[in-house]
Each structure stands twice: as structure tokens, then as C-alpha cells.
Design an enzyme around this catalytic site. Structure first.
Site, short mmCIF file in Angstrom:
data_model
loop_
_atom_site.label_atom_id
_atom_site.label_comp_id
_atom_site.label_asym_id
_atom_site.label_seq_id
_atom_site.Cartn_x
_atom_site.Cartn_y
_atom_site.Cartn_z
N CYS A 2 0.82 -1.22 0.00
CA CYS A 2 0.00 0.00 0.00
C CYS A 2 0.86 1.27 0.00
O CYS A 2 1.98 1.28 0.48
CB CYS A 2 -0.94 0.10 1.20
SG CYS A 2 -1.88 -1.39 1.48
N ARG A 27 3.04 0.64 -5.41
CA ARG A 27 2.99 -0.12 -4.16
C ARG A 27 1.73 -0.95 -4.01
O ARG A 27 1.60 -1.75 -3.09
CB ARG A 27 3.08 0.84 -2.97
CG ARG A 27 4.32 1.72 -2.98
CD ARG A 27 4.30 2.65 -1.80
NE ARG A 27 4.44 1.93 -0.56
CZ ARG A 27 5.59 1.59 -0.01
NH1 ARG A 27 6.71 1.94 -0.59
NH2 ARG A 27 5.63 0.92 1.11
N TRP A 75 -2.92 -2.53 -1.62
CA TRP A 75 -2.60 -3.89 -2.08
C TRP A 75 -3.12 -4.80 -0.97
O TRP A 75 -2.60 -4.79 0.14
CB TRP A 75 -1.10 -4.05 -2.26
CG TRP A 75 -0.69 -5.35 -2.86
CD1 TRP A 75 -0.63 -5.67 -4.19
CD2 TRP A 75 -0.26 -6.53 -2.15
NE1 TRP A 75 -0.20 -6.96 -4.35
CE2 TRP A 75 0.04 -7.52 -3.12
CE3 TRP A 75 -0.10 -6.84 -0.81
CZ2 TRP A 75 0.49 -8.79 -2.78
CZ3 TRP A 75 0.35 -8.12 -0.47
CH2 TRP A 75 0.63 -9.07 -1.46
#
Ligand code: M6R
Length: 614
Positions: A2, A27, A75
Site C-alpha cells: 500500500c 505499491r 494492495w
């Protein structure tokens, strides 16, 4: 993983946050969200499943005013990618909004406790537990936000970089970190927050990298203040960063990956600058020279890394063993950390990481350090956690790598490993002056030879169209080019989603040769080196079974080029530096096949650039 961004100051926060998120999308990019404290003092939270561009579109008719805000690109770790699971998460009181990068390991225990206190949860994330915990501390103890955060974090086990805002106090952002990166940019009466410096460099070059268990208070009109968990104020180390904005743009290329492939000759020049001194017949890596006694005493070297960096490590092993005659062990950081490794004083551990933030590599470093090893980091991202947690090290200086598939970082890592081996070999006396002179002269020509290798781009683009049908690929190499085969296969897998295996060519006959049929493309790295004749036999074995051979050969090759179905000619170099040339066509091939298949080259599915979770 993230990416997190935040802003407090006098400008409109939204454009700064969106631009920042776009820079951090490497990311993670499965969902995105933003929280703003509006001019009318409302907490506005907008979230979408999908990319930052989707978030930007979705808020066109919304109130995006406000000079304070936080934003997130995700993510997924806990909970599928969805709007509900996207950050920011809002507390039950409706006052707090929080973004988080990391994993709260004890979130289940905390969740049950909060449920017993009457809290309910809408998402499946660990982050929502964190915001409710802070909310509970704040509301039940009638505390200010800072104290609530400080006390809540004492109960949290895991990793976090977080930022939190409270609509009852629109002049403050609280941020904290443990094991996940967080940078604060200091402007004129304004602060920027981000997972790395790339969203910040446009506004200020003054930054503070938070350390583990630091909590920072960003208040309008006041200087930055950082405290620890016991509320002790800490000294700030304000650093000046040198990042060029142009390095963060695509510069006319359709994708960052292609730009980064083509940048390699210049990147390697930057990487060698001031270090390679051909006339003096020496290479100077200052970290090696500064710690030469430690390195000379080493009975062995262990290299820890993940993914592409691990492939570079395999080449590093051959370079160090050949030139320095020191045994080298290469370990996946993720395995090393849990293997109760035999490591301690007298061992040198080299950790390799492009991002400097890979959780497994950091944990391996920490373990080796606790056991007394001397840690040498090889890293690209300046100021990231690896360089800050190692005893010494060398940057690869290839500039920011944005494409998720690593390209220029790999060749930069191999270049630094070669320079490390040669610096140490000269000090140790394990390389003859003539041999050193030969390789240094060759080293100097590598950027030009890479340029020649890049001239194969069009040939590879057209060849790639032929292979979009394939659902499997095999990559073969030997010696220094065996790790290149692994790297070629990884590149293809991650951006085209074609299954690919890298193998040492001679091992084919022990199993994988059974896979060969008329449909199977086999990439063979068969440039002119000491194993050329052996590779010729391997190619013949594949052709005898009707496999399709794509051979990388040296210019002027007259043997393998006649047998292979497709041939890519590359400039000759010495064996130890060959990976710097042979990698290039494999990067290009993966790129073009993925483009032909319509895949998202820079942001392939399920992946993220920086793997900050285990
Ligand atoms: O930042 P690091 O070098 O530590 O990252 C390690 C791997 O996650 C990375 O190399 C990954 O394998 C790349 N996506 C490969 O292209």
C-alpha cells in the site's frame, strides 16, 4: 504493501493527494480512497475499487475542498479488494479517518475485545480494527487524539505506517510508523506525508524519515514534533533529498518499464561513476575500503534477497567466489529468517533490495545483525530502511524504478556486485593485475554494448507477436547466465502471465526435457563463453524434440544461429559481465509479449513494487 499520502497546509489538499497516490501506485493498486476535512468542516471520505484514476473520476461532483487530507492506494492483505475494504477507514464515532500500510497481527484479539465493548465492523480489514481501537481509547478515556494513538499503538502487534485525522481538530494530522516506511516532507507552513519521497519532491526537498515506534504530530503553524511511545520528544534529523522530478515521469515512453529498460546504459554509467578507475587499474567501492579489514577476515559471505534481487545475488555469488575466493551462500530472505540459520560474528551478510523496504529482507537483516553478523546493504532507494539498518553499503544509483517489473535495478545490482568483488579481490590480492585490467577495460564499454543490445528492440517486438499463443516458456542458461534465465522467466511471468521456467541448461535432461514439443518456446542464452560447446549440445537436444529455440548468441555466431529457429545477436563481452548484456533482450521480450497480449505492463495484476508485508 500500500501507498499512503497526507497533506496539511494552506493549499487544496486533494490535487496533492491524488498526484501523490499516482506516484505511489507501484505499491499497490487494487483500491484507493481519500479523506478530506472540508472548508465547512465535514469529514468527506471517497473510496473506489480499482485504481487512483477511478477515484479521481468518481469524485468529480463531490465536495473535494479542504487543506487537510489523507489518501491511500491499496494492495490487499486482509480482505479482498473492494470499496468497503478500501482505506481510509472511519471510526464508529464518525470523527476519525485512518489510512494504514502494514499488517496488524493481533487484529482478531483486538476485534473481539472491541466487539464486546459494542463496536461493530463493516470491512474485513485489520485497519478498521486499528481505527476503532484508537476511537475507543479516545472516547472512553476522553483523551486527545495523540494520546489515544500512543496508547492504542502500545497494544498493537504488527507493522504499520499510519496517518489519522479527526474532524473535531482540523489543524492536526497524527502519523506513526513501525516496520513500514513513512517520510514527512517539511514545506513553508505545510507538511507532506508519504510512503516514500516521490510524492513529496515536487514541493520540498526537506524530509524526515520516521523510525520504528515514532509518532509525529503535524500541526498547522507549529514545527514538526516527534515523540516515542512514552511521550518523550525525539530529536529530528532533517535530510535533504536529491530526486529529480523528470526521473519520475515516463519521458515519452508508453510505459515506465520500457523507459527503464532503455535507461540502463546511462544508469550503469551513473552507477560506475567515480568508482571504476581504469587507468589506475582499480575499482573503489568506498564501503568496501572503509571496512576492508572486516571483509578480509570473512570466512564466508551470505547474500539475502528476494525476487529479482535474489537473481542478482546468484550472479554476485559467482563473481565473489571467482575473484575473491570467499565462499558465498545465497538465501531467499523469506526462508533465511525462519530457518534458524547458522550465522554470527565473523559472517558478512549482504542484503540486496531495490526498494530497501522488502519486509522479508529487512527481517533477515535484523536477525543476522542480532546474531552478530556484519551487514552490507546494496540498495537503490536512497534513505530507505535497508541502508538505514545495515552497518555499511553501496547504492546502485540507477534512479527511481517505477515499473513493477524490475529491470534497471537488476543490472545496477549486478554492476555493484561486480565492483564489490573486484574491489575486494584487489585488496585481497586474489586477482592478477592483468586480469583486473582486462575486466575493467571491458566494464567501461558495457554501457555502449548495452546500447547495441537495445538495438534488438524492433526485432524482438516483431518476434514477440509470434509467441503470444504460448502458455509456457522455458529459459535456459549456464554459469553466469543461469540466473539470467531465471530472471528472464520471472519477467515474462509477472507481466504477461505466461508460465515460464528458468533452468540450468544441462539439467534439462533430468526432467524438464519431457515438456518439449512443437508448441514449447525455449529461450537459450548461448553467447560465446567457456560453456558454448555444452550449450550447443543442449540446443541440439531441444531441436531433436522439435522445440522452438530462440537463441541469444554473440555477434558473428555461425553454429547455434544455424540450428535455432530465431536468433538474437548481442555484442561480445567477458563472461563475468555477460549478464549485463544478455538480460536486455529478455526484458524486451517480456515487455513486448505483455504489450501484444494487452496486459498492464507497469502494474501487473496481484503484484506491487514494494513487498512490505511477509
Ligand atoms: O525491492 P526489492 O528488490 O527488495 O524487491 C524484491 C522483489 O519483490 C522484486 O525483485 C520482485 O521480484 C520484482 N517484481 C521482480 O521484477
Amino acid at each position: 504493501m500500500c501507498g499512503i499520502v497526507g497533506y496539511i497546509g494552506s493549499r487544496d489538499a486533494f490535487p496533492i493527494l491524488i498526484k501523490g497516490l499516482k506516484r505511489l501506485e507501484y505499491r499497490g493498486y487494487d483500491s484507493a480512497g481519500v479523506a478530506l476535512l472540508s472548508e465547512s468542516n465535514h469529514l468527506n471520505v471517497y473510496k473506489v475499487k480499482g485504481k487512483v484514476s477511478g477515484l479521481e473520476e468518481s469524485v468529480q461532483k463531490e465536495d473535494i475542498s479542504g487543506t487537510i487530507g489523507i489518501a491511500h492506494t491499496r494492495w490487499a492483505t486482509h480482505g479482498e479488494p473492494s470499496k468497503i475494504n478500501a482505506h481510509p477507514h472511519v471510526s464508529a464515532s464518525g470523527k476519525l479517518a485512518l489510512i494504514h500500510n502494514g499488517i496488524i497481527e493481533n487484529y482478531n484479539v483486538l476485534k473481539e475485545r472491541l466487539q464486546q465493548k459494542g463496536y461493530s465492523f463493516t470491512s474485513s480489514t485489520d485497519t478498521e480494527v486499528l481505527v476503532q481501537l484508537i476511537d475507543y481509547m479516545k472516547e472512553s478515556g476522553k483523551l486527545d487524539l495523540l494520546t489515544a494513538v500512543r496508547l492504542a499503538l502500545r497494544e498493537v502487534v504488527g507493522a504499520y505506517a499510519l496517518a489519522i485525522i479527526d474532524y473535531t481538530n482540523p489543524d492536526e494530522v497524527i502519523v506513526a510508523r513501525k516496520s513500514s516506511p513513512l517520510v514527512i516532507g517539511i514545506g513553508e507552513n505545510e507538511f507532506f506525508i508519504a510512503s516514500d519521497a516521490t510524492p513529496i519532491v515536487e514541493y520540498t526537498d526537506k524530509v524526515v524519515y520516521l523510525e520504528d515506534e515514532d509518532i509525529a504530530i503535524l500541526k498547522r503553524g507549529e514545527p514538526l514534533k516527534v515523540i516515542d511511545f512514552s511521550n518523550e520528544e525525539l530529536n529530528l534529523e532533517v535530510q535533504t533529498i536529491e530526486l529529480n522530478l523528470g526521473q519520475l515521469e515516463k519521458g515519452g515512453y508508453p510505459h515506465f518499464m520500457l523507459k527503464e529498460i532503455f535507461e540502463q546504459p546511462d544508469c550503469l554509467r551513473d552507477c560506475m561513476r567515480g568508482r571504476l578507475r581504469v587507468e589506475e587499474n582499480e575499482v573503489i567501492l568506498s564501503a568496501v575500503m572503509d571496512h576492508k579489514d572486516k571483509l578480509l577476515e570473512a570466512k564466508r559471505i551470505i547474500i539475502v534477497a528476494c525476487g529479482t534481487s535474489w537473481h542478482a545475488a546468484l550472479i554476485g555469488r559467482q563473481l565473489i567466489e571467482h575473484y575473491c575466493r570467499i565462499p558465498v551462500q545465497v538465501e531467499y530472505a523469506s526462508e533465511f529468517r525462519y530457518s534458524n540459520p547458522v550465522v554470527g560474528g565473523g559472517d558478512i551478510v549482504i542484503s540486496i533490495s531495490q526498494s530497501g523496504e522488502t519486509a522479508d529482507t529487512l527481517a533477515a537483516v535484523e536477525l543476522a545483525r542480532q546474531r552478530g553478523a556484519f551487514i552490507y546493504g546494496i540498495c537503490n532507494a536512497v534513505g530507505s530502511s535497508i541502508p538505514r539498518n545495515t552497518h555499511t553499503g553501496s547504492y546502485i544509483h540507477v534512479g527511481p524504478e517505477i515499473g513493477v517489473a524490475s529491470t534497471k535495478a537488476f543490472t545496477g545490482q549486478v554492476t555493484v556486485l561486480a565492483m564489490l568483488a573486484l574491489t575486494l579481490a584487489k585488496v585481497k590480492g586474489t586477482v592478477k593485475p592483468e586480469e583486473l585490467q582486462e575486466i575493467l577495460k571491458e566494464f567501461e564499454t558495457i554501457p555502449e554494448k548495452m546500447k547495441k543490445a537495445l538495438e534488438t528492440n524492433e526485432q524482438i517486438a516483431s518476434l514477440s507477436k509470434t509467441f503470444t499463443y504460448a502458455s509456457n516458456f522455458i529459459y535456459l542458461g549456464r554459469g553466469y547466465n543461469y540466473p539470467v534465465a531465471l530472471e528472464g522467466a520471472l519477467k515474462l511471468k509477472e507481466i504477461s502471465y505466461i508460465h515460464a521456467e528458468g533452468y540450468p541448461a544441462a539439467e534439462m535432461k533430468h526432467g524438464p526435457i519431457a515438456l518439449i514439443d512443437t508448441e514449447m518456446p525455449v529461450v537459450v542464452i548461448a553467447t560465446h563463453n567457456s560453456l558454448y560447446e555444452k550449450l550447443l549440445s543442449n540446443v541440439q537436444e531441444i531441436k531433436a524434440r522439435k522445440g522452438k529455440v530462440i537463441a541469444l548468441v554473440s555477434e558473428g555466431d555461425e553454429t547455434i544461429s544455424k540450428i535455432a529457429d530465431y536468433c538474437i545477436e548481442l555484442p561480445k563481452t567477458v563472461e563475468a559481465l555477460d549478464p549485463l548484456i544478455t538480460t536486455i533482450p529478455l526484458q524486451l521480450m517480456a515487455y513486448h509479449i505483455a504489450v501484444c497480449k494487452g496486459k498492464d505492463v507497469d502494474q501487473p495484476r496481484n503484484l506491487a513494487k514494494s513487498v512490505t508485508v511477509e
